[in-house]
Design a protein around this motif. Structure first.
Motif, PDB file in Angstrom:
ATOM      1  N   HIS A 139      30.582  37.044  36.767  1.00 35.35           N
ATOM      2  CA  HIS A 139      32.002  36.718  36.884  1.00 35.35           C
ATOM      3  C   HIS A 139      32.729  37.747  37.747  1.00 35.35           C
ATOM      4  O   HIS A 139      33.568  37.375  38.594  1.00 35.35           O
ATOM      5  CB  HIS A 139      32.606  36.686  35.479  1.00 35.35           C
ATOM      6  CG  HIS A 139      34.057  36.300  35.454  1.00 35.35           C
ATOM      7  ND1 HIS A 139      34.511  35.070  35.887  1.00 35.35           N
ATOM      8  CD2 HIS A 139      35.159  36.990  35.050  1.00 35.35           C
ATOM      9  CE1 HIS A 139      35.824  35.015  35.755  1.00 35.35           C
ATOM     10  NE2 HIS A 139      36.242  36.165  35.235  1.00 35.35           N
ATOM     11  N   LEU A 140      32.418  39.014  37.585  1.00 33.59           N
ATOM     12  CA  LEU A 140      33.056  40.049  38.396  1.00 33.59           C
ATOM     13  C   LEU A 140      32.551  40.032  39.823  1.00 33.59           C
ATOM     14  O   LEU A 140      33.324  40.257  40.777  1.00 33.59           O
ATOM     15  CB  LEU A 140      32.809  41.424  37.762  1.00 33.59           C
ATOM     16  CG  LEU A 140      33.414  41.651  36.375  1.00 33.59           C
ATOM     17  CD1 LEU A 140      33.017  43.022  35.848  1.00 33.59           C
ATOM     18  CD2 LEU A 140      34.930  41.515  36.408  1.00 33.59           C
TER      19      LEU A 140
ATOM     20  N   ALA B  92      31.579  37.464  41.542  1.00 29.95           N
ATOM     21  CA  ALA B  92      32.198  36.355  42.265  1.00 29.95           C
ATOM     22  C   ALA B  92      33.608  36.714  42.719  1.00 29.95           C
ATOM     23  O   ALA B  92      34.032  36.340  43.820  1.00 29.95           O
ATOM     24  CB  ALA B  92      32.217  35.115  41.371  1.00 29.95           C
ATOM     25  N   GLN B  93      34.352  37.446  41.895  1.00 26.07           N
ATOM     26  CA  GLN B  93      35.694  37.872  42.288  1.00 26.07           C
ATOM     27  C   GLN B  93      35.652  38.932  43.375  1.00 26.07           C
ATOM     28  O   GLN B  93      36.548  38.993  44.230  1.00 26.07           O
ATOM     29  CB  GLN B  93      36.444  38.404  41.063  1.00 26.07           C
ATOM     30  CG  GLN B  93      36.656  37.365  39.974  1.00 26.07           C
ATOM     31  CD  GLN B  93      37.340  37.939  38.761  1.00 26.07           C
ATOM     32  OE1 GLN B  93      38.549  38.210  38.777  1.00 26.07           O
ATOM     33  NE2 GLN B  93      36.579  38.138  37.686  1.00 26.07           N
TER      34      GLN B  93
ATOM     35  N   LEU C 256      35.585  37.573  46.923  1.00 33.10           N
ATOM     36  CA  LEU C 256      36.864  37.073  47.426  1.00 33.10           C
ATOM     37  C   LEU C 256      37.862  38.185  47.705  1.00 33.10           C
ATOM     38  O   LEU C 256      38.723  38.036  48.580  1.00 33.10           O
ATOM     39  CB  LEU C 256      37.464  36.087  46.415  1.00 33.10           C
ATOM     40  CG  LEU C 256      36.631  34.837  46.102  1.00 33.10           C
ATOM     41  CD1 LEU C 256      37.310  34.012  45.023  1.00 33.10           C
ATOM     42  CD2 LEU C 256      36.417  34.001  47.363  1.00 33.10           C
ATOM     43  N   ALA C 257      37.743  39.295  46.953  1.00 34.70           N
ATOM     44  CA  ALA C 257      38.752  40.354  47.061  1.00 34.70           C
ATOM     45  C   ALA C 257      38.403  41.414  48.097  1.00 34.70           C
ATOM     46  O   ALA C 257      39.298  42.088  48.621  1.00 34.70           O
ATOM     47  CB  ALA C 257      38.951  41.020  45.699  1.00 34.70           C
TER      48      ALA C 257
ATOM     49  N   THR D 129      41.960  44.789  38.923  1.00 34.90           N
ATOM     50  CA  THR D 129      42.807  43.593  39.013  1.00 34.90           C
ATOM     51  C   THR D 129      42.041  42.321  38.673  1.00 34.90           C
ATOM     52  O   THR D 129      42.636  41.239  38.644  1.00 34.90           O
ATOM     53  CB  THR D 129      43.383  43.464  40.434  1.00 34.90           C
ATOM     54  OG1 THR D 129      42.318  43.287  41.382  1.00 34.90           O
ATOM     55  CG2 THR D 129      44.181  44.698  40.814  1.00 34.90           C
ATOM     56  N   PHE D 130      40.759  42.428  38.420  1.00 32.24           N
ATOM     57  CA  PHE D 130      39.945  41.247  38.129  1.00 32.24           C
ATOM     58  C   PHE D 130      40.177  40.774  36.692  1.00 32.24           C
ATOM     59  O   PHE D 130      40.697  41.492  35.836  1.00 32.24           O
ATOM     60  CB  PHE D 130      38.462  41.551  38.330  1.00 32.24           C
ATOM     61  CG  PHE D 130      38.060  41.825  39.755  1.00 32.24           C
ATOM     62  CD1 PHE D 130      38.957  41.632  40.800  1.00 32.24           C
ATOM     63  CD2 PHE D 130      36.793  42.277  40.064  1.00 32.24           C
ATOM     64  CE1 PHE D 130      38.600  41.873  42.113  1.00 32.24           C
ATOM     65  CE2 PHE D 130      36.413  42.533  41.372  1.00 32.24           C
ATOM     66  CZ  PHE D 130      37.327  42.333  42.398  1.00 32.24           C
ATOM     67  N   GLU D 131      39.760  39.535  36.484  1.00 28.07           N
ATOM     68  CA  GLU D 131      39.744  38.986  35.126  1.00 28.07           C
ATOM     69  C   GLU D 131      38.370  39.251  34.505  1.00 28.07           C
ATOM     70  O   GLU D 131      37.352  39.175  35.200  1.00 28.07           O
ATOM     71  CB  GLU D 131      40.000  37.478  35.167  1.00 28.07           C
ATOM     72  CG  GLU D 131      41.428  37.102  35.534  1.00 28.07           C
ATOM     73  CD  GLU D 131      42.431  37.488  34.467  1.00 28.07           C
ATOM     74  OE1 GLU D 131      42.003  37.614  33.297  1.00 28.07           O
ATOM     75  OE2 GLU D 131      43.608  37.671  34.803  1.00 28.07           O
TER      76      GLU D 131
ATOM     77  N   THR E 158      41.449  40.978  32.203  1.00 28.51           N
ATOM     78  CA  THR E 158      42.295  42.142  32.406  1.00 28.51           C
ATOM     79  C   THR E 158      41.841  43.293  31.512  1.00 28.51           C
ATOM     80  O   THR E 158      41.577  43.099  30.323  1.00 28.51           O
ATOM     81  CB  THR E 158      43.748  41.801  32.090  1.00 28.51           C
ATOM     82  OG1 THR E 158      44.138  40.654  32.854  1.00 28.51           O
ATOM     83  CG2 THR E 158      44.659  42.964  32.426  1.00 28.51           C
TER      84      THR E 158
END
Length: 510
Positions: free
Chosen positions: A152-153, A155-156, A159-160, A210-212, A214
């Motif tokens: 999950h992290l 994948a974020q 994008l970031a 800043t990722f989900e 939080t």
């Protein structure tokens, strides 16, 4: 004196731990999941074993009246007390520390289930009716797999962050995040390992923050809570002061927190409530694998006449058969002596395994029946009526050794109208009575203490001494330190901390 060689014949007794006997001992203490894994390994290793539903003709799998004489192991005497005499041999054979040893069922009147005398009807494990729904479909195959926290992290991060170096740093930081969501490696260590500056790692870590979910990748509980409060726009100077002294909050020192934060009772109650709504372990919603549901080994249900019926869970009992036809085809042909010896060894192992599984099932049923007989009041009226019980009482009642009862009750569960309990739950220490009456179960006393504290009012918070006085009035002789130990095992704070918490809640109008 002249020295000479001579032959001397002596007779003695010794405990010989054969592989089959060690297997029988091991099977007793396995849970149903461990037993299923063990059976899978045996099915792959032994060509004469197969699942019950795979056999085309049950008559092919009938075990012989007598096992082959070639290389037969000596049958274990399940009534012998020698299983409890040689601890060293047991530990060497099993590779684990055993408190005592194995003693199987005894024949004679002691082996008869005691339930028939006390209104219990124990259903035979071999005669239990199959489930009306049959095997049923496995719902787990339809459950979508949840992404892990790492995935999950990651994948974020794609994008970031676009810079390759920052992505490498980000992946290293994500790899260092534990299951609870905290960064388990210092930033300086990550920078040294990657050969970059600490400032670069700090910059990427700020992006990961800043990722989900939080609060992930925090280095401490205070930082984790700070990240969540900032997202909610609730991180003001008073809240920052409160987060900086979480030790006072843990001690429920509300007076010190009010002075430190410069707020009144109502504001402090709101701030504490806000913190309680935060997630101190943001990574736990992703965690590892799926939660394994406890599957009971025994079912207890009430009968129309008021007695209890005890059934083994046939769904977790392994169904294995010995394929006699395959063994006959192999030995009937032009097989070599080595092949025949291998098949005979497999046959002996398979026969012993099926016998050990049957012995295990009968022992679990017998021990469970005696537990239900001893704790009949618990199943009828609740935990307050739980009786003191130890392994020796059950072992003496059913004619087995204490170590056998100990192994049977390990990792075995019983489903009853009052819930699912591990068999060891029913074995509790004894607390004396103030009079000459019956003693009380430690678990029942612990439940009484919990009920007393839950019924407290802000004006009447019970101290440990007050709880001792009330218990003695109820004919329970208990020391203050024992009450404190039981209260701490229930994770209940002291009377001073409870009084502070209730006073704040009253001032906040809750």
């Amino acid at each position: 004196m002249a020295l000479s060689a001579k032959l001397v014949m002596r007779q003695g007794q010794a405990l010989v731990m054969t592989p089959q006997l060690m297997q029988a001992i091991k099977l007793l203490q396995l849970s149903n999941l461990e037993l299923a894994s063990f059976i899978e390994e045996e099915l792959e290793r032994n060509p004469l074993l197969e699942r019950a539903e795979e056999g085309p003709d049950p008559r092919e799998h009938e075990p012989p009246a007598e096992p082959p004489a070639t290389g037969d192991p000596v049958e274990a005497d399940w009534t012998s007390d020698e299983f409890a005499t040689d601890r060293g041999a047991l530990e060497a054979g099993l590779g684990t520390e055993l408190e005592n040893s194995f003693d199987g069922e005894r024949t004679g009147p002691a082996a008869d289930p005691a339930g028939d005398m006390m209104g219990l009807s124990a259903t035979s494990w071999t005669g239990a009716p199959p489930s009306a729904e049959g095997e049923g479909s496995n719902l787990e195959r339809y459950v979508a797999s949840l992404p892990s926290l790492h995935d999950h992290l990651a994948a974020q991060l794609l994008l970031a962050v676009t810079d390759p170096v920052d992505r490498l740093i980000g992946h290293s930081l994500i790899d260092a995040v534990d299951e609870a969501g905290y960064l388990s490696e210092p930033v300086e260590a990550v920078a040294e390992r990657l050969g970059v500056s600490v400032a670069s790692v700090e910059a990427v870590l700020a992006i990961v923050h800043t990722f989900e979910p939080t609060g992930v990748a925090a280095r401490s509980l205070a930082e984790c809570l700070t990240l969540q409060l900032k997202e909610r726009d609730r991180f003001d100077p008073a809240m920052a002061a409160l987060i900086g002294r979480l030790d006072l909050l843990a001690r429920r020192d509300h007076a010190g927190l009010k002075r430190l934060c410069g707020v009144d009772d109502e504001d402090l109650a709101d701030m504490v409530g806000e913190i309680r709504r935060l997630d101190p372990k943001p990574g736990r919603s992703y965690g590892g694998g799926p939660v394994q549901t406890v599957v009971p080994d025994v079912y207890v249900r009430s009968a129309p006449d008021g007695s209890w019926l005890i059934d083994l869970n046939t769904d977790v009992l392994p169904r294995v058969l010995v394929n006699q036809s395959y063994r006959a085809r192999v030995t009937r042909g032009t097989a070599s002596d080595a092949d025949k010896s291998f098949v005979n060894n497999c046959l002996q192992t398979a026969n012993w395994l099926t016998k050990s599984l049957e012995q295990r099932a009968r022992t679990i049923l017998k021990v469970s029946s005696e537990i239900v007989r001893q704790q009949d009041a618990f199943f009828a009226h609740g935990v307050q009526h739980l009786r003191p019980l130890n392994l020796k009482a059950v072992a003496d009642a059913i004619g087995m050794h204490e170590s056998t009862v100990s192994r049977v009750t390990s990792n075995k569960y019983m489903a009853s109208p009052r819930g699912i309990f591990e068999l060891k739950y029913f074995f509790t220490a004894s607390i004396a009575s103030t009079l000459d009456g019956a003693s009380h179960s430690a678990e029942a006393v612990r439940f009484r203490i919990k009920q007393m504290i839950e019924a407290e009012t802000p004006a009447d918070v019970l101290s440990d001494d007050a709880i001792v006085a009330r218990l003695k009035a109820a004919n329970i002789d208990i020391a203050r330190r024992t009450v404190a130990k039981y209260r701490e095992s229930l994770r209940i704070p002291s009377s001073v901390e409870r009084r502070r918490e209730k006073s704040v809640m009253v001032l906040a109008g809750r």
